[in-house]
Scaffold this motif. Structure first.
Motif, PDB file in Angstrom:
ATOM      1  N   ASP A 102      -5.462  42.715  40.766  1.00  0.00           N
ATOM      2  CA  ASP A 102      -4.376  41.864  41.263  1.00  0.00           C
ATOM      3  C   ASP A 102      -3.963  42.260  42.674  1.00  0.00           C
ATOM      4  O   ASP A 102      -3.704  41.394  43.529  1.00  0.00           O
ATOM      5  CB  ASP A 102      -3.165  41.955  40.328  1.00  0.00           C
ATOM      6  N   ILE A 103      -3.893  43.567  42.939  1.00  0.00           N
ATOM      7  CA  ILE A 103      -3.521  44.048  44.276  1.00  0.00           C
ATOM      8  C   ILE A 103      -4.568  43.619  45.302  1.00  0.00           C
ATOM      9  O   ILE A 103      -4.243  43.144  46.394  1.00  0.00           O
ATOM     10  CB  ILE A 103      -3.362  45.590  44.280  1.00  0.00           C
ATOM     11  N   VAL A 104      -5.843  43.788  44.952  1.00  0.00           N
ATOM     12  CA  VAL A 104      -6.932  43.418  45.858  1.00  0.00           C
ATOM     13  C   VAL A 104      -6.900  41.918  46.146  1.00  0.00           C
ATOM     14  O   VAL A 104      -6.985  41.487  47.311  1.00  0.00           O
ATOM     15  CB  VAL A 104      -8.291  43.830  45.261  1.00  0.00           C
ATOM     16  N   TYR A 118     -13.333  39.380  35.855  1.00  0.00           N
ATOM     17  CA  TYR A 118     -12.387  39.549  36.966  1.00  0.00           C
ATOM     18  C   TYR A 118     -12.812  38.792  38.225  1.00  0.00           C
ATOM     19  O   TYR A 118     -12.094  38.799  39.238  1.00  0.00           O
ATOM     20  CB  TYR A 118     -12.223  41.026  37.308  1.00  0.00           C
ATOM     21  N   ASN A 119     -14.003  38.197  38.192  1.00  0.00           N
ATOM     22  CA  ASN A 119     -14.503  37.430  39.339  1.00  0.00           C
ATOM     23  C   ASN A 119     -14.635  38.265  40.608  1.00  0.00           C
ATOM     24  O   ASN A 119     -14.360  37.794  41.713  1.00  0.00           O
ATOM     25  CB  ASN A 119     -13.615  36.202  39.595  1.00  0.00           C
ATOM     26  N   ALA A 166      -4.439  39.799  45.847  1.00  0.00           N
ATOM     27  CA  ALA A 166      -3.246  39.418  46.607  1.00  0.00           C
ATOM     28  C   ALA A 166      -3.459  39.681  48.096  1.00  0.00           C
ATOM     29  O   ALA A 166      -3.055  38.873  48.949  1.00  0.00           O
ATOM     30  CB  ALA A 166      -2.025  40.182  46.094  1.00  0.00           C
ATOM     31  N   ARG A 167      -4.118  40.795  48.404  1.00  0.00           N
ATOM     32  CA  ARG A 167      -4.421  41.108  49.804  1.00  0.00           C
ATOM     33  C   ARG A 167      -5.440  40.121  50.364  1.00  0.00           C
ATOM     34  O   ARG A 167      -5.304  39.633  51.492  1.00  0.00           O
ATOM     35  CB  ARG A 167      -4.952  42.542  49.916  1.00  0.00           C
ATOM     36  N   GLN A 168      -6.464  39.812  49.592  1.00  0.00           N
ATOM     37  CA  GLN A 168      -7.491  38.874  50.040  1.00  0.00           C
ATOM     38  C   GLN A 168      -6.905  37.494  50.331  1.00  0.00           C
ATOM     39  O   GLN A 168      -7.347  36.804  51.254  1.00  0.00           O
ATOM     40  CB  GLN A 168      -8.591  38.770  48.990  1.00  0.00           C
ATOM     41  N   ASP A 169      -5.912  37.112  49.555  1.00  0.00           N
ATOM     42  CA  ASP A 169      -5.304  35.787  49.721  1.00  0.00           C
ATOM     43  C   ASP A 169      -4.630  35.617  51.078  1.00  0.00           C
ATOM     44  O   ASP A 169      -4.534  34.492  51.588  1.00  0.00           O
ATOM     45  CB  ASP A 169      -4.274  35.532  48.613  1.00  0.00           C
ATOM     46  N   VAL A 170      -4.163  36.710  51.655  1.00  0.00           N
ATOM     47  CA  VAL A 170      -3.446  36.610  52.934  1.00  0.00           C
ATOM     48  C   VAL A 170      -4.300  37.059  54.120  1.00  0.00           C
ATOM     49  O   VAL A 170      -3.822  37.069  55.252  1.00  0.00           O
ATOM     50  CB  VAL A 170      -2.125  37.412  52.902  1.00  0.00           C
TER      51      VAL A 170
END
Length: 211
Positions: free
Chosen positions: A121-123, A160-161, A125-129
């Motif tokens: 989830d942390i990774v 987890y894709n 979330a970072r990738q999304d921005v």
């Protein structure tokens, strides 16, 4: 100068083992490598003390200011490897922010697969921005040869894709033995453990280069 973070919020995942051996592999390939210990327990620093600093430079940066701290010391290195901290979400988030690539070791156990959820989830979330950065992949660690567990954990991690590296580490005496001596598996450069680490390095290179 790529920054590779080896992260898993579950202890005992093989994170430090992979970080130390990966760093040494890159050094042996001619790179100038800095190993960053972001775990307050300081396992990589203990390893460095055991060899009296004779293999690699190791620094401890176990603060949430890790991305900023790295900017101040990264000049002159070809690679920075971060050995991440378990069970500290804010430190994992700091390492993800600092990294170009995140490698997530996972043992062939359902508990380890489940425990990866928060870090994924942390990774993401970072990738999304950041338009997909850092790149990230799982690596199966401590695979038990001759069992179906390794294949089963790969199938579970695919949920987890995120990609799962084809290479892995196995349950070998060489890993803890060399670590206790302040060495790496490259004390036997043609041994099976060294071959495993080199294969992981090759796949990480492909990930970085977009192959």
């Amino acid at each position: 100068m790529p920054v590779i973070a080896i992260l898993n919020q579950k202890g005992g995942s093989g994170k430090t083992t992979i970080a130390v051996n990966l760093a040494h592999a890159l050094y042996l390939q001619g790179g100038k490598v800095l190993l960053v210990d972001s775990d307050p327990q300081g396992s990589a620093r203990d390893w460095n003390e055991a060899n009296e600093g004779s293999i690699l430079p190791v620094v401890g940066l176990d603060r949430e200011t890790l991305p900023k701290d790295l900017q101040a010391i990264r000049s002159g290195y070809d690679w920075i490897i971060i050995d991440g901290a378990p069970q500290i979400a804010r430190m994992s988030a700091a390492a993800v922010k600092a990294a170009d690539v995140v490698i997530i070791p996972c043992q062939p156990s359902p508990y380890d697969v489940w425990a990866a959820a928060d870090l994924v989830d942390i990774v993401k979330a970072r990738q999304d921005v950041t338009n997909g950065d850092p790149k990230a992949a799982f690596v199966v660690s401590r695979r038990i040869q001759g069992t179906k567990l390794g294949r089963e954990v790969e199938e579970a991690l695919n949920e987890y894709n995120l990609p799962v590296l084809k290479s892995s580490t196995s349950q070998r005496v060489a890993y803890p033995t060399t670590a206790s001596e302040g060495q790496t598996v490259f004390i036997d450069p043609k041994g099976p453990a060294a071959s495993e680490i080199n294969a992981i390095v090759d796949e990480i290179m492909e990930l970085i280069n977009g192959a």
